[in-house]
Design a protein around this motif. Structure first.
Motif, PDB file in Angstrom:
ATOM      1  N   GLY A 139       6.054  18.094  -7.580  1.00 45.82           N
ATOM      2  CA  GLY A 139       7.074  19.077  -8.493  1.00 45.82           C
ATOM      3  C   GLY A 139       7.421  18.621  -9.262  1.00 45.82           C
ATOM      4  N   GLY A 140       7.810  17.698 -10.035  1.00 43.34           N
ATOM      5  CA  GLY A 140       8.686  17.024 -10.805  1.00 43.34           C
ATOM      6  C   GLY A 140       9.965  16.452 -10.477  1.00 43.34           C
ATOM      7  N   ALA A 141      10.269  15.909  -9.719  1.00 41.80           N
ATOM      8  CA  ALA A 141      10.930  15.072  -9.009  1.00 41.80           C
ATOM      9  C   ALA A 141      11.763  13.746  -9.945  1.00 41.80           C
ATOM     10  CB  ALA A 141      10.884  14.320  -7.750  1.00 41.80           C
ATOM     11  N   SER A 142      12.843  14.076 -10.834  1.00 35.28           N
ATOM     12  CA  SER A 142      12.996  12.459 -11.684  1.00 35.28           C
ATOM     13  C   SER A 142      13.029  11.572 -10.910  1.00 35.28           C
ATOM     14  CB  SER A 142      13.734  12.840 -12.572  1.00 35.28           C
ATOM     15  OG  SER A 142      15.234  12.376 -11.444  1.00 35.28           O
ATOM     16  N   GLN A 143      13.366  11.272  -9.988  1.00 38.77           N
ATOM     17  CA  GLN A 143      13.273   9.815  -9.262  1.00 38.77           C
ATOM     18  C   GLN A 143      13.098  10.490  -7.592  1.00 38.77           C
ATOM     19  OE1 GLN A 143      16.634   7.416 -10.104  1.00 38.77           O
ATOM     20  NE2 GLN A 143      17.654   8.705 -11.677  1.00 38.77           N
ATOM     21  N   SER A 144      13.134   9.071  -6.567  1.00 37.07           N
ATOM     22  CA  SER A 144      12.875   9.480  -5.222  1.00 37.07           C
ATOM     23  C   SER A 144      13.536   8.056  -4.393  1.00 37.07           C
ATOM     24  CB  SER A 144      12.528  10.538  -4.663  1.00 37.07           C
ATOM     25  OG  SER A 144      11.210   9.658  -4.618  1.00 37.07           O
ATOM     26  N   THR A 145      14.119   8.730  -3.548  1.00 38.16           N
ATOM     27  CA  THR A 145      14.961   7.661  -1.567  1.00 38.16           C
ATOM     28  C   THR A 145      14.399   8.347  -0.903  1.00 38.16           C
ATOM     29  OG1 THR A 145      16.336   6.662  -3.413  1.00 38.16           O
ATOM     30  CG2 THR A 145      16.483   6.044  -1.087  1.00 38.16           C
ATOM     31  N   SER A 146      12.768   7.759  -0.265  1.00 38.32           N
ATOM     32  CA  SER A 146      12.957   7.940   0.946  1.00 38.32           C
ATOM     33  C   SER A 146      12.625   6.656   1.956  1.00 38.32           C
ATOM     34  CB  SER A 146      10.767   8.341   0.628  1.00 38.32           C
ATOM     35  OG  SER A 146      10.967   9.088  -0.382  1.00 38.32           O
ATOM     36  N   VAL A 147      13.910   7.336   2.898  1.00 46.40           N
ATOM     37  CA  VAL A 147      14.195   6.286   4.575  1.00 46.40           C
ATOM     38  C   VAL A 147      13.557   6.196   5.154  1.00 46.40           C
ATOM     39  CG1 VAL A 147      16.492   5.380   5.341  1.00 46.40           C
ATOM     40  CG2 VAL A 147      16.449   6.190   2.545  1.00 46.40           C
ATOM     41  N   ASP A 148      13.012   5.589   6.253  1.00 44.42           N
ATOM     42  CA  ASP A 148      12.786   5.322   7.458  1.00 44.42           C
ATOM     43  C   ASP A 148      13.016   3.793   8.058  1.00 44.42           C
ATOM     44  OD1 ASP A 148      10.650   7.137   9.045  1.00 44.42           O
ATOM     45  OD2 ASP A 148      10.392   5.593   9.909  1.00 44.42           O
ATOM     46  N   MET A 149      13.057   3.980   9.516  1.00 41.24           N
ATOM     47  CA  MET A 149      12.869   2.400  10.178  1.00 41.24           C
ATOM     48  C   MET A 149      10.910   1.695  10.655  1.00 41.24           C
ATOM     49  SD  MET A 149      14.444   3.447  14.028  1.00 41.24           S
ATOM     50  CE  MET A 149      13.241   4.537  15.346  1.00 41.24           C
ATOM     51  N   SER A 150      10.089   2.193  10.344  1.00 45.74           N
ATOM     52  CA  SER A 150       9.545   1.968  10.916  1.00 45.74           C
ATOM     53  C   SER A 150       8.133   1.942   9.704  1.00 45.74           C
ATOM     54  CB  SER A 150       7.925   3.386  11.233  1.00 45.74           C
ATOM     55  OG  SER A 150       7.140   3.306  11.237  1.00 45.74           O
ATOM     56  N   LYS A 151       7.907   0.457  10.123  1.00 42.66           N
ATOM     57  CA  LYS A 151       7.061  -0.206   9.179  1.00 42.66           C
ATOM     58  C   LYS A 151       5.858  -0.085   8.595  1.00 42.66           C
ATOM     59  CE  LYS A 151       7.808  -5.134   9.128  1.00 42.66           C
ATOM     60  NZ  LYS A 151       8.757  -5.416   8.540  1.00 42.66           N
ATOM     61  N   THR A 152       5.341   0.791   9.745  1.00 42.00           N
ATOM     62  CA  THR A 152       4.400   0.664   9.982  1.00 42.00           C
ATOM     63  C   THR A 152       3.568   2.382   8.849  1.00 42.00           C
ATOM     64  OG1 THR A 152       3.461   0.617  12.027  1.00 42.00           O
ATOM     65  CG2 THR A 152       1.918   2.093  11.582  1.00 42.00           C
ATOM     66  N   TYR A 153       5.069   3.223   9.382  1.00 40.59           N
ATOM     67  CA  TYR A 153       4.820   4.431   8.264  1.00 40.59           C
ATOM     68  C   TYR A 153       4.951   4.526   7.176  1.00 40.59           C
ATOM     69  CZ  TYR A 153       3.412   6.319  12.313  1.00 40.59           C
ATOM     70  OH  TYR A 153       2.600   7.158  13.625  1.00 40.59           O
ATOM     71  N   GLN A 154       6.352   3.700   6.564  1.00 46.35           N
ATOM     72  CA  GLN A 154       6.835   3.185   5.222  1.00 46.35           C
ATOM     73  C   GLN A 154       5.440   2.064   4.539  1.00 46.35           C
ATOM     74  OE1 GLN A 154       9.742   2.149   2.870  1.00 46.35           O
ATOM     75  NE2 GLN A 154      10.105   4.066   4.739  1.00 46.35           N
ATOM     76  N   ALA A 155       4.047   1.503   5.370  1.00 47.30           N
ATOM     77  CA  ALA A 155       3.414   1.187   4.305  1.00 47.30           C
ATOM     78  C   ALA A 155       2.496   2.292   4.085  1.00 47.30           C
ATOM     79  CB  ALA A 155       2.634  -0.386   5.277  1.00 47.30           C
ATOM     80  N   TRP A 156       2.131   3.536   5.582  1.00 49.06           N
ATOM     81  CA  TRP A 156       1.577   4.614   5.131  1.00 49.06           C
ATOM     82  C   TRP A 156       2.176   5.503   4.191  1.00 49.06           C
ATOM     83  CZ3 TRP A 156      -0.135   7.335  10.356  1.00 49.06           C
ATOM     84  CH2 TRP A 156      -1.143   8.483   9.977  1.00 49.06           C
ATOM     85  N   ALA A 157       4.055   5.528   3.986  1.00 49.05           N
ATOM     86  CA  ALA A 157       4.099   6.988   2.919  1.00 49.05           C
ATOM     87  C   ALA A 157       3.335   5.383   1.368  1.00 49.05           C
ATOM     88  CB  ALA A 157       5.371   6.399   2.638  1.00 49.05           C
ATOM     89  N   ALA A 158       3.278   4.503   1.217  1.00 49.19           N
ATOM     90  CA  ALA A 158       2.873   3.585  -0.330  1.00 49.19           C
ATOM     91  C   ALA A 158       1.828   3.886  -0.355  1.00 49.19           C
ATOM     92  CB  ALA A 158       2.903   2.425   0.408  1.00 49.19           C
ATOM     93  N   ARG A 159       1.225   3.875   0.460  1.00 46.44           N
ATOM     94  CA  ARG A 159      -0.155   4.021   0.716  1.00 46.44           C
ATOM     95  C   ARG A 159      -0.386   5.800  -0.273  1.00 46.44           C
ATOM     96  NH1 ARG A 159      -1.289   2.164   5.127  1.00 46.44           N
ATOM     97  NH2 ARG A 159      -2.021   3.836   7.088  1.00 46.44           N
ATOM     98  N   ASN A 160       0.188   6.308   0.185  1.00 41.90           N
ATOM     99  CA  ASN A 160       0.336   8.425   0.053  1.00 41.90           C
ATOM    100  C   ASN A 160       0.714   8.647  -1.395  1.00 41.90           C
ATOM    101  OD1 ASN A 160      -0.793   9.726   2.477  1.00 41.90           O
ATOM    102  ND2 ASN A 160       1.288   9.437   2.635  1.00 41.90           N
ATOM    103  N   PHE A 161       1.766   6.928  -1.928  1.00 42.84           N
ATOM    104  CA  PHE A 161       2.002   7.057  -2.879  1.00 42.84           C
ATOM    105  C   PHE A 161       1.676   6.458  -4.121  1.00 42.84           C
ATOM    106  CE2 PHE A 161       7.326   7.348  -1.987  1.00 42.84           C
ATOM    107  CZ  PHE A 161       7.164   7.454  -1.524  1.00 42.84           C
ATOM    108  N   ARG A 162       0.568   5.219  -3.685  1.00 39.38           N
ATOM    109  CA  ARG A 162      -0.283   4.908  -4.756  1.00 39.38           C
ATOM    110  C   ARG A 162      -1.231   6.239  -4.956  1.00 39.38           C
ATOM    111  NH1 ARG A 162       1.090  -0.091  -1.547  1.00 39.38           N
ATOM    112  NH2 ARG A 162      -1.632   0.958  -0.263  1.00 39.38           N
ATOM    113  N   ARG A 163      -1.752   6.639  -4.109  1.00 39.77           N
ATOM    114  CA  ARG A 163      -3.099   7.681  -4.090  1.00 39.77           C
ATOM    115  C   ARG A 163      -2.712   8.557  -4.926  1.00 39.77           C
ATOM    116  NH1 ARG A 163      -8.749   7.649  -1.702  1.00 39.77           N
ATOM    117  NH2 ARG A 163      -9.049   9.748  -2.723  1.00 39.77           N
TER     118      ARG A 163
END
Length: 734
Positions: A588-612
């Motif tokens: 939607g055009g966000a200039s920058q972002s920070t995404s915080v979560d304590m789960s290593k599993t879901y941080q890795a999942w988020a990283a895959r979504n970001f790369r995709r």
């Protein structure tokens, strides 16, 4: 003890094997005197007992009974045990182990009984010799077994050592190992020795670590099951007669050598899991049966009679998985059905044995069982189902296309209606993932979510709500089956595309789904993921591995709302889960972002979504941290302000990774204030939670400009459940 003296013995075995064991002991020269659950009493010479230890394929232990005494209390127990001539059985400096089972009115604890009996033995040996044995469980010189039933105490010596089912060849096992003596019992119930004598083959299409195949080969080759064991309990017993034992071993070795020289029937196993076949090959090698038993990697759908060697008939015997959870069991129905199709097509005239803890799955083969045997796999009641395969032209397809039951048809009708309304709405709005059914019929309390992958495959995520306590488990299972069959028929998708989970309400106050989102499920399907589209974002979904799928479907309009607000904004996503809201904000055009979560599993999942979605990792950062600690640190370090914050905490969390306990009702005011302190002038906080009983703190309402968007941000597919989430837009008062 003389060679010809007749003694009393007890052979123990798994429940359900008693009659087979009694027959086997008679064939080994024993005189069976009595049967009882899980045990056979017999008499014979010491040679008969040695032969049973060496040759029994079914027994767990062979016990030499020394005495049977009537006792009332602990003092009687002590006197009865101390009266036995233990000095004739164990060196005073040896190692002793005492096992005690049973209770009566005075002796109510087996541990107490064992201690009292051990004291009696040790005291007697000390009085006799001035020395006492060590008490040690591993490899004792003498293992004493005492069984108390009402007021009668049986005092015995264990001649076996470790359980006789441990042959010595199985150092590698699969995920759900079948004990060796149970595998042998299955083969005997199927009449394998007679089939082998006629030249019939033994095949196992889901062989796992190969136990059935190895036991079958040992029977066909006349191999004593105890030959590979390193030791027996009687070898360290003072009355051991080694000349008798050595003679029996020499005889067994000669019979094994002669048996392995003969041409044995075809004995072959298959499994779709290549890893478990490594275990099977290691076990086969350790048993010395590499020439007699072969295994290869092959799925059930490719199960056929081996072509390299002419085989006309034989036995198919297998112990397929049967699933511990309802969802696993339903998913396995296709596996059993596929096995049935292959058996009908490829194995007419063969005898088939299926051993399962879920007989309903066994009947999913479409074959009709002509005989059933009740057995136990450990503590699990199980059945051996026997089928005689005949030509059954057209029967399989007729069975598969049989009409739905009246109850299942009722559910199917509701699903069709929802497809015409909710499904049409989803297609019109370009929504590929949506809720089709949410306990529309109270008797069928479950949610059914639809996911369409980028490739066009359709999947169903079925989450069964916990049925009321008054609903019997069998009825709940039946309703689940009705719902699954209805989903398959209406959506026209294979069973493998349906994920089934039992979603349990949490016991804490206000428990919702979010606290357990990180709970790993495993299950029969293993890890499978695919990509879906949501308003142009490509997001990864996994319906099998975890309780939730990676996308909270009820938050779809919330993510769309965040996307509309995000253009040119600096965005913070707290409790970000798999980062789906951040992906929408970035698109939607966000200039920058920070995404915080304590789960290593879901941080890795988020990283895959970001790369995709080609998000720049320098502008869109992932932070693995406890959000509570991160917020506190952000306040102290006066980090840069954000234009848009999305705060979506779980209703409750006491994760070991967190410094404290999070209760959203209790803590939301503090969380909101901390987030508001990080907002730039004119910034917006979008606060969401799934606590159905949530009430916004009055001071927050007075302190900030607060707008409740819950009803506005609820799409059509969730309108049956308007309390599924709360969404608030919060800004500083002007």
């Amino acid at each position: 003890m003389t060679e010809t003296q007749h003694l009393d013995f007890t052979a123990t075995c798994p429940k359900g094997l008693e009659s087979l064991l009694a027959k086997e002991l008679n064939e080994l020269g024993a005189s069976v005197t009595r049967e009882q659950p899980a045990a056979i009493h017999f008499s014979g010479t010491l040679e008969v007992a040695y032969r049973a230890c060496l040759w029994s394929r079914l027994a767990n232990r062979i016990l030499l009974q020394l005495s049977r005494e009537k006792i009332a209390d602990a003092e009687d127990l002590y006197r009865a045990v101390a009266a036995q001539p233990w000095e004739a059985h164990i060196n005073p400096n040896g190692k002793l182990w005492v096992q005690f089972s049973g209770t009566n009115r005075e002796i109510r604890n087996s541990q107490f009984g064992a201690q009292k009996a051990k004291d009696a033995i040790v005291d007697r040996l000390r009085q006799q010799s001035g020395s006492r044995p060590l008490v040690e469980r591993d490899n004792p010189d003498l293992a004493v077994v005492l069984r108390l039933h009402r007021d009668h105490l049986d005092i015995s010596i264990d001649l076996s050592g470790e359980s006789l089912h441990r042959r010595g060849y199985r150092t590698h096992i699969g995920a759900a190992p079948l004990k060796e003596n149970l595998a042998a019992a299955l083969l005997l119930r199927c009449g394998w020795p007679e089939i082998a004598a006629r030249g019939g083959a033994l095949l196992d299409p889901m062989c796992g670590s190969g136990t059935i195949l190895i036991e079958g080969a040992m029977m066909a080759a006349d191999c004593a099951p105890g030959l590979l064991r390193e030791s027996f309990g009687f070898e360290r017993w003072l009355n051991h007669q080694s000349d008798i034992w050595l003679g029996l071993r020499e005889e067994a070795l000669a019979r094994r050598a002669a048996g392995l020289e003969r041409e044995l029937p075809e004995i072959r196993g298959y499994d779709a899991d290549a890893k478990v076949l490594f275990a099977a090959e290691a076990n086969i090698s350790r048993a010395g049966l590499e020439r007699q038993v072969r295994v290869s990697c092959r799925p059930v759908a490719a199960f056929k009679i081996p072509s390299h060697r002419p085989v006309k008939t034989g036995l198919v015997l297998t112990n397929p998985p049967y699933g511990e959870r309802l969802g696993e069991q339903e998913a396995l129905r296709d596996t059993y059905a596929e096995l049935g199709r292959q058996l009908k097509q490829e194995f007419p005239g063969w005898l088939v044995g299926i051993f399962t803890g879920n007989p309903e799955l066994g009947f999913s083969t479409g074959l009709r069982s002509h005989k059933q045997y009740q057995l136990y796999n450990g503590s699990i009641p199980s059945q051996l189902l026997l089928f005689q395969v005949r030509e059954q032209v057209g029967e399989a397809s007729a069975k598969e296309s049989r009409p739905l039951s009246e109850e299942a048809q009722m559910v199917a009708n509701r699903l069709r209606k929802n497809m015409r309304t909710t499904g049409k709405w989803a297609r019109k709005n370009g929504i590929d993932c949506y809720r089709l059914y949410d306990a529309d019929l109270p008797e069928y309390a479950a949610a059914v979510d639809i996911y369409r992958s980028l490739e066009g495959a359709v999947y169903a995520h079925l989450q069964e709500y916990r049925p009321p306590a008054k609903i019997e488990e069998d009825k709940a299972r039946g309703r689940l089956r009705d719902l699954v069959r209805a989903v398959r028929e209406v959506l026209e998708i294979p069973q493998g595309n349906i994920s089934i989970k039992e979603r349990r309400r949490l016991s804490h106050k206000g428990g919702g789904s979010k606290p357990s989102q990180y709970q790993k499920q495993g299950g029969a399907q293993g890890e499978r993921s695919f990509w879906v589209n949501e308003y142009g974002a490509e997001l990864e979904v996994d319906l099998w591995t975890y309780l939730d799928s990676g996308i909270f479907l009820d938050h779809r309009p919330v993510r769309q709302y965040v996307r509309r607000l995000a253009d040119g904004k600096k965005f913070l996503n707290l409790f970000c889960y798999t980062g789906t809201a951040t992906v929408q904000a970035a698109l939607g055009g966000a200039s920058q972002s920070t995404s915080v979560d304590m789960s290593k599993t879901y941080q890795a999942w988020a990283a895959r979504n970001f790369r995709r979605n080609q998000l720049d990792p320098y502008r869109h950062q992932l932070v693995e941290a406890d959000c509570l600690q991160w917020l506190a640190s952000a306040q102290q370090n006066r980090r840069g302000h954000y234009d848009l914050i999305f705060l979506d905490p779980p209703s409750f969390s006491n994760s070991a990774k967190m410094r404290g306990v999070l209760d959203v009702q209790r803590d939301h005011a503090d969380l909101i204030r901390q987030c508001m302190a990080l907002l730039a002038p004119g910034g917006i906080l979008v606060f969401s939670n799934n606590l159905r009983s949530f009430k916004m703190d009055g001071e927050v309402l007075e302190e900030y400009s607060v707008q409740n968007l819950s009803a506005e941000l609820l799409d059509r597919d969730f309108q049956r459940n308007p309390k599924i989430h709360n969404v608030w837009r919060i800004e500083a008062r002007s």
